[in-house]
Design an enzyme around this catalytic site. Structure first.
Site, PDB file in Angstrom:
ATOM      1  N   LYS A  22      -0.430 -16.938 -16.618  1.00 26.24           N
ATOM      2  CA  LYS A  22      -0.020 -15.556 -16.910  1.00 26.24           C
ATOM      3  C   LYS A  22       1.045 -15.066 -15.931  1.00 26.24           C
ATOM      4  O   LYS A  22       2.057 -14.490 -16.335  1.00 26.24           O
ATOM      5  CB  LYS A  22      -1.236 -14.627 -16.837  1.00 26.24           C
ATOM      6  CG  LYS A  22      -0.852 -13.167 -16.900  1.00 26.24           C
ATOM      7  CD  LYS A  22      -2.009 -12.262 -16.554  1.00 26.24           C
ATOM      8  CE  LYS A  22      -2.295 -12.121 -15.096  1.00 26.24           C
ATOM      9  NZ  LYS A  22      -1.751 -10.955 -14.411  1.00 26.24           N
ATOM     10  N   ASN A  23       0.829 -15.297 -14.648  1.00 24.28           N
ATOM     11  CA  ASN A  23       1.767 -14.734 -13.678  1.00 24.28           C
ATOM     12  C   ASN A  23       3.137 -15.402 -13.725  1.00 24.28           C
ATOM     13  O   ASN A  23       4.154 -14.771 -13.444  1.00 24.28           O
ATOM     14  CB  ASN A  23       1.179 -14.797 -12.261  1.00 24.28           C
ATOM     15  CG  ASN A  23       0.087 -13.748 -12.079  1.00 24.28           C
ATOM     16  OD1 ASN A  23      -0.062 -12.847 -12.907  1.00 24.28           O
ATOM     17  ND2 ASN A  23      -0.683 -13.872 -11.010  1.00 24.28           N
ATOM     18  N   CYS A 117      -3.118  -3.106 -11.751  1.00 25.84           N
ATOM     19  CA  CYS A 117      -4.492  -3.346 -11.323  1.00 25.84           C
ATOM     20  C   CYS A 117      -4.810  -2.535 -10.077  1.00 25.84           C
ATOM     21  O   CYS A 117      -4.022  -2.489  -9.135  1.00 25.84           O
ATOM     22  CB  CYS A 117      -4.681  -4.836 -11.015  1.00 25.84           C
ATOM     23  SG  CYS A 117      -5.851  -5.631 -12.081  1.00 25.84           S
ATOM     24  N   ARG A 122      -0.003  -1.074  -3.346  1.00 31.43           N
ATOM     25  CA  ARG A 122       0.847  -2.245  -3.586  1.00 31.43           C
ATOM     26  C   ARG A 122       2.309  -1.824  -3.594  1.00 31.43           C
ATOM     27  O   ARG A 122       2.913  -1.659  -4.640  1.00 31.43           O
ATOM     28  CB  ARG A 122       0.451  -2.901  -4.905  1.00 31.43           C
ATOM     29  CG  ARG A 122      -0.969  -3.426  -4.866  1.00 31.43           C
ATOM     30  CD  ARG A 122      -1.391  -4.006  -6.178  1.00 31.43           C
ATOM     31  NE  ARG A 122      -0.787  -5.291  -6.451  1.00 31.43           N
ATOM     32  CZ  ARG A 122      -1.161  -6.083  -7.461  1.00 31.43           C
ATOM     33  NH1 ARG A 122      -2.123  -5.717  -8.262  1.00 31.43           N
ATOM     34  NH2 ARG A 122      -0.569  -7.237  -7.666  1.00 31.43           N
ATOM     35  N   PRO A 123       2.877  -1.670  -2.403  1.00 27.27           N
ATOM     36  CA  PRO A 123       4.274  -1.237  -2.339  1.00 27.27           C
ATOM     37  C   PRO A 123       5.225  -2.310  -2.875  1.00 27.27           C
ATOM     38  O   PRO A 123       4.853  -3.480  -2.958  1.00 27.27           O
ATOM     39  CB  PRO A 123       4.512  -1.015  -0.851  1.00 27.27           C
ATOM     40  CG  PRO A 123       3.416  -1.704  -0.139  1.00 27.27           C
ATOM     41  CD  PRO A 123       2.295  -1.916  -1.088  1.00 27.27           C
ATOM     42  N   ILE A 124       6.443  -1.890  -3.231  1.00 25.53           N
ATOM     43  CA  ILE A 124       7.439  -2.887  -3.640  1.00 25.53           C
ATOM     44  C   ILE A 124       8.717  -2.753  -2.796  1.00 25.53           C
ATOM     45  O   ILE A 124       9.815  -3.062  -3.246  1.00 25.53           O
ATOM     46  CB  ILE A 124       7.760  -2.821  -5.155  1.00 25.53           C
ATOM     47  CG1 ILE A 124       8.302  -1.454  -5.563  1.00 25.53           C
ATOM     48  CG2 ILE A 124       6.553  -3.169  -6.004  1.00 25.53           C
ATOM     49  CD1 ILE A 124       9.006  -1.523  -6.922  1.00 25.53           C
ATOM     50  N   ASP A 125       8.514  -2.288  -1.549  1.00 26.08           N
ATOM     51  CA  ASP A 125       9.665  -2.085  -0.661  1.00 26.08           C
ATOM     52  C   ASP A 125      10.475  -3.360  -0.436  1.00 26.08           C
ATOM     53  O   ASP A 125      11.695  -3.313  -0.290  1.00 26.08           O
ATOM     54  CB  ASP A 125       9.179  -1.523   0.684  1.00 26.08           C
ATOM     55  CG  ASP A 125       8.099  -2.389   1.304  1.00 26.08           C
ATOM     56  OD1 ASP A 125       7.038  -2.576   0.665  1.00 26.08           O
ATOM     57  OD2 ASP A 125       8.307  -2.916   2.407  1.00 26.08           O
ATOM     58  N   ASP A 305      -6.556 -14.015  -5.893  1.00 24.12           N
ATOM     59  CA  ASP A 305      -6.994 -13.849  -7.286  1.00 24.12           C
ATOM     60  C   ASP A 305      -8.244 -14.673  -7.609  1.00 24.12           C
ATOM     61  O   ASP A 305      -8.770 -14.590  -8.724  1.00 24.12           O
ATOM     62  CB  ASP A 305      -5.861 -14.242  -8.256  1.00 24.12           C
ATOM     63  CG  ASP A 305      -4.775 -13.186  -8.299  1.00 24.12           C
ATOM     64  OD1 ASP A 305      -4.950 -12.114  -7.700  1.00 24.12           O
ATOM     65  OD2 ASP A 305      -3.729 -13.438  -8.934  1.00 24.12           O
ATOM     66  N   ILE A 327      -5.052 -10.135   1.708  1.00 26.06           N
ATOM     67  CA  ILE A 327      -3.822  -9.786   0.975  1.00 26.06           C
ATOM     68  C   ILE A 327      -3.859  -8.340   0.477  1.00 26.06           C
ATOM     69  O   ILE A 327      -2.910  -7.584   0.675  1.00 26.06           O
ATOM     70  CB  ILE A 327      -3.592 -10.733  -0.235  1.00 26.06           C
ATOM     71  CG1 ILE A 327      -3.734 -12.197   0.161  1.00 26.06           C
ATOM     72  CG2 ILE A 327      -2.241 -10.447  -0.900  1.00 26.06           C
ATOM     73  CD1 ILE A 327      -2.608 -12.784   0.966  1.00 26.06           C
ATOM     74  N   ARG A 397      -6.516  -8.754 -20.063  1.00 22.72           N
ATOM     75  CA  ARG A 397      -5.145  -8.781 -19.535  1.00 22.72           C
ATOM     76  C   ARG A 397      -4.727 -10.203 -19.174  1.00 22.72           C
ATOM     77  O   ARG A 397      -3.551 -10.522 -19.226  1.00 22.72           O
ATOM     78  CB  ARG A 397      -5.056  -7.929 -18.261  1.00 22.72           C
ATOM     79  CG  ARG A 397      -5.104  -6.451 -18.503  1.00 22.72           C
ATOM     80  CD  ARG A 397      -4.893  -5.716 -17.207  1.00 22.72           C
ATOM     81  NE  ARG A 397      -3.792  -6.372 -16.483  1.00 22.72           N
ATOM     82  CZ  ARG A 397      -3.509  -6.192 -15.219  1.00 22.72           C
ATOM     83  NH1 ARG A 397      -4.225  -5.360 -14.504  1.00 22.72           N
ATOM     84  NH2 ARG A 397      -2.515  -6.825 -14.650  1.00 22.72           N
TER      85      ARG A 397
HETATM   86  C1  UD1 Z   1       1.217 -11.362  -7.405  1.00 27.53           C
HETATM   87  C2  UD1 Z   1       0.304 -11.651  -8.560  1.00 27.53           C
HETATM   88  C3  UD1 Z   1      -1.106 -11.223  -8.243  1.00 27.53           C
HETATM   89  C4  UD1 Z   1      -1.567 -11.866  -6.932  1.00 27.53           C
HETATM   90  C5  UD1 Z   1      -0.549 -11.620  -5.820  1.00 27.53           C
HETATM   91  C6  UD1 Z   1      -0.873 -12.375  -4.543  1.00 27.53           C
HETATM   92  C7  UD1 Z   1       1.763 -11.455 -10.456  1.00 27.53           C
HETATM   93  C8  UD1 Z   1       2.143 -10.696 -11.663  1.00 27.53           C
HETATM   94  N1  UD1 Z   1       0.780 -10.937  -9.705  1.00 27.53           N
HETATM   95  O1  UD1 Z   1       1.212  -9.952  -7.207  1.00 27.53           O
HETATM   96  O2  UD1 Z   1      -1.950 -11.616  -9.308  1.00 27.53           O
HETATM   97  O3  UD1 Z   1      -2.796 -11.300  -6.553  1.00 27.53           O
HETATM   98  O4  UD1 Z   1       0.754 -12.035  -6.248  1.00 27.53           O
HETATM   99  O5  UD1 Z   1      -0.946 -13.742  -4.796  1.00 27.53           O
HETATM  100  O6  UD1 Z   1       2.282 -12.529 -10.188  1.00 27.53           O
HETATM  101  N2  UD1 Z   1       3.759  -6.184  -0.369  1.00 27.53           N
HETATM  102  C9  UD1 Z   1       4.422  -5.193   0.297  1.00 27.53           C
HETATM  103  N3  UD1 Z   1       5.687  -4.860  -0.107  1.00 27.53           N
HETATM  104  C10 UD1 Z   1       6.299  -5.462  -1.174  1.00 27.53           C
HETATM  105  C11 UD1 Z   1       5.609  -6.476  -1.850  1.00 27.53           C
HETATM  106  C12 UD1 Z   1       4.338  -6.823  -1.431  1.00 27.53           C
HETATM  107  O7  UD1 Z   1       3.900  -4.611   1.252  1.00 27.53           O
HETATM  108  O8  UD1 Z   1       7.435  -5.119  -1.491  1.00 27.53           O
HETATM  109  C13 UD1 Z   1       2.407  -6.597   0.072  1.00 27.53           C
HETATM  110  C14 UD1 Z   1       1.328  -6.296  -0.964  1.00 27.53           C
HETATM  111  O9  UD1 Z   1       0.841  -4.987  -0.835  1.00 27.53           O
HETATM  112  C15 UD1 Z   1       0.295  -7.332  -0.637  1.00 27.53           C
HETATM  113  C16 UD1 Z   1       1.130  -8.545  -0.217  1.00 27.53           C
HETATM  114  O10 UD1 Z   1       2.394  -8.003   0.171  1.00 27.53           O
HETATM  115  O11 UD1 Z   1      -0.485  -6.923   0.448  1.00 27.53           O
HETATM  116  C17 UD1 Z   1       1.330  -9.598  -1.287  1.00 27.53           C
HETATM  117  O12 UD1 Z   1       1.779  -8.988  -2.486  1.00 27.53           O
HETATM  118  P1  UD1 Z   1       2.635  -9.766  -3.582  1.00 27.53           P
HETATM  119  O13 UD1 Z   1       2.631 -11.224  -3.275  1.00 27.53           O
HETATM  120  O14 UD1 Z   1       3.941  -9.082  -3.729  1.00 27.53           O
HETATM  121  O15 UD1 Z   1       1.784  -9.516  -4.886  1.00 27.53           O
HETATM  122  P2  UD1 Z   1       2.330  -9.266  -6.327  1.00 27.53           P
HETATM  123  O16 UD1 Z   1       3.612  -9.998  -6.531  1.00 27.53           O
HETATM  124  O17 UD1 Z   1       2.283  -7.814  -6.624  1.00 27.53           O
END
Ligand code: UD1
Length: 430
Positions: A22-23, A117, A122-125, A305, A327, A397
């Site tokens: 899925k991912n 979820c 879950r920031p995307i900075d 996961d 994580i 999902r």
């Molecule tokens: C992806 C997976 C999710 C899995 C996760 C970790 C998908 C669609 N989802 O989520 O199922 O649980 O990887 O293996 O593939 N973070 C920040 N800033 C950012 C991005 C991330 O602080 O810009 C932090 C997150 O809060 C978290 C960590 O980094 O603590 C890892 O997150 P990330 O690997 O980005 O997870 P996702 O890509 O959202």
């Protein structure tokens, strides 16, 4: 509202076929619109998240045809809109991949801030930092991320933390930037590699995916491709733990055993026998399970996961186990539900201390997120009596025909939509 009703106690036995990841699929679908030529994607899991993303890319103008259950044909030449509707984003976080894909192709994307979820903040900075480094402007306007560039220019980007999403998003945009991009501290997850392979099959030039330094040489444009998505390591791992928790014997087919090594190692530690074949693994759990310690980490560490699934299994292992989540915060919401089934688990900060009990007993529980839901099903399969899992929309999902696959392994589980059906199930299973 649909629910699962389960009568526990049957050891799972037999063979199960794993769907595409899925991912990986979510990112690959977004990347598929980066060319104006036609892309055919095979081994696409038929789950709610991928289906919502398919709707989202149709909504912005792409042509999507489902050739069969697991094959889709996508053509992004007809895209008219670079602005994605909030309706999709609130259903799936991963529609943020449309940011990287549209920014790369059209140098402009507008995507609402993601929900998704509920497993903590879950920031995307890091995604945005990457886009800025490639020369794009990024602003938040009316709840949406608006990113634009005259042209994208390759850059050297050091991620502050290992992020799957940021690595993939930056990789997509950088594929169509001019010059060379280096992503340091990149995520190494199998689906990062799969997305890189897919982009390369469309003519991108990405090297190093699977290591923590990814090098991308931008190309003018991408072209048509046919691609088959890797198997879902989390779905596979879920069935492996379901086999363990029910003291069963299951052959999990269509997997890449290498991707399952962290899970396999834990299963062996707790007393299961795991046999690896070329594209399958067999898990045999014949006696008592033992305690262990586990900490979630980026790949190749133990996956976050798979954290709820191992906890549900350890709930009936002998001794005291410790599960540490490093994580995501807030990923222990299922613990209260497991406690209602008789598990003895205490949560302290990011650690769950599990004192194994002899047996769980069925109860009415509710899924709080995708993997938590899977863990409750595992608990229900191993428990004495009947378990009802509410809110299975989360499970749908990410798991294709979960109950059908479990039934084929001998589980007593049914998807029901009202109390009458629950009564019927009770009467049938006695
Ligand atoms: C992806 C997976 C999710 C899995 C996760 C970790 C998908 C669609 N989802 O989520 O199922 O649980 O990887 O293996 O593939 N973070 C920040 N800033 C950012 C991005 C991330 O602080 O810009 C932090 C997150 O809060 C978290 C960590 O980094 O603590 C890892 O997150 P990330 O690997 O980005 O997870 P996702 O890509 O959202």
């Amino acid at each position: 509202m649909e629910r699962y009703v389960i009568k526990g106690g049957n050891p799972l036995a037999g063979e199960v076929e794993i769907a595409g990841a899925k991912n990986a699929a979510l990112a690959i679908l977004a990347a598929a619109i980066m060319t104006d030529e036609t892309v055919v994607i095979e081994n696409m899991p038929d789950v709610r998240d991928t289906n919502v993303l398919l709707e989202a890319i149709q909504e912005i103008g792409a042509v999507v045809e489902r050739l069969d259950r697991s094959t889709v044909r996508v053509n992004g030449s007809t895209i008219t809109d670079v602005s994605v509707d909030y309706e999709f984003i609130k259903k799936i976080r991963a529609s943020y991949y449309l940011l990287g894909a549209l920014l790369g192709k059209y140098k402009h994307a507008e995507v609402p801030l993601p929900g998704g979820c509920n497993i903590g903040s879950r920031p995307i900075d890091q995604h945005l930092k990457g886009f800025r480094a490639l020369g794009a402007s990024v602003e938040i306007r009316h709840g949406a991320i608006v990113t634009k560039a005259e042209r994208l220019k390759g850059s050297h980007i050091f991620l502050d933390m290992v992020s799957v999403g940021a690595t993939i998003n930056i990789m997509m945009a950088a594929s169509l930037a001019s010059g060379r991009t280096i992503i340091e501290n990149a995520a190494r997850e199998p689906h990062v590699v799969d997305v890189a392979n897919f982009l390369n099959s469309m003519g991108a030039n990405i090297k190093g995916a699977g290591t923590d330094v990814i090098r991308i040489r931008g190309v003018e444009k991408l072209h048509k491709a046919e691609y088959s998505i890797i198997p879902d390591q989390i779905e596979a791992g879920t069935f492996m733990f379901a086999a363990a928790a029910t003291r069963g014997d299951v052959l999990v087919k269509n997997v890449i055993p290498k991707h399952l090594e962290a899970t396999t190692a834990k299963l062996e530690e707790i007393g299961c026998e795991v046999m690896e074949f070329d594209d399958s693994v067999r898990v045999i759990a014949s006696g008592d399970l033992r305690r262990t310690h586990v900490k979630t980490l980026p790949y190749p560490g133990y996956p976050t996961d798979m954290q709820p699934q191992i906890a549900a299994t350890l709930a009936t292992a002998k001794g005291t186990s410790i599960v540490t989540e490093s994580i995501f915060e807030n990923r222990f919401k299922y613990v209260d539900e497991l406690s209602r089934m008789g598990a003895n688990i205490k949560v302290q900060g990011n650690t769950a201390i599990i004192d194994g009990v002899e047996k769980l007993t069925g109860a009415r529980v509710s899924a709080s997120d995708l993997r938590a839901g899977a863990a409750l099903v595992i608990a229900g399969l191993s428990a004495e009596g009947i378990t009802i899992v509410d809110d299975i929309v989360y499970i749908q999902r990410g798991y294709e025909e979960f109950e059908v696959k479990l039934r084929s392994l001998g589980a007593e589980i049914e998807k029901v939509s009202n109390e009458k059906e629950i009564q019927k199930f009770r009467l049938r299973v006695g």
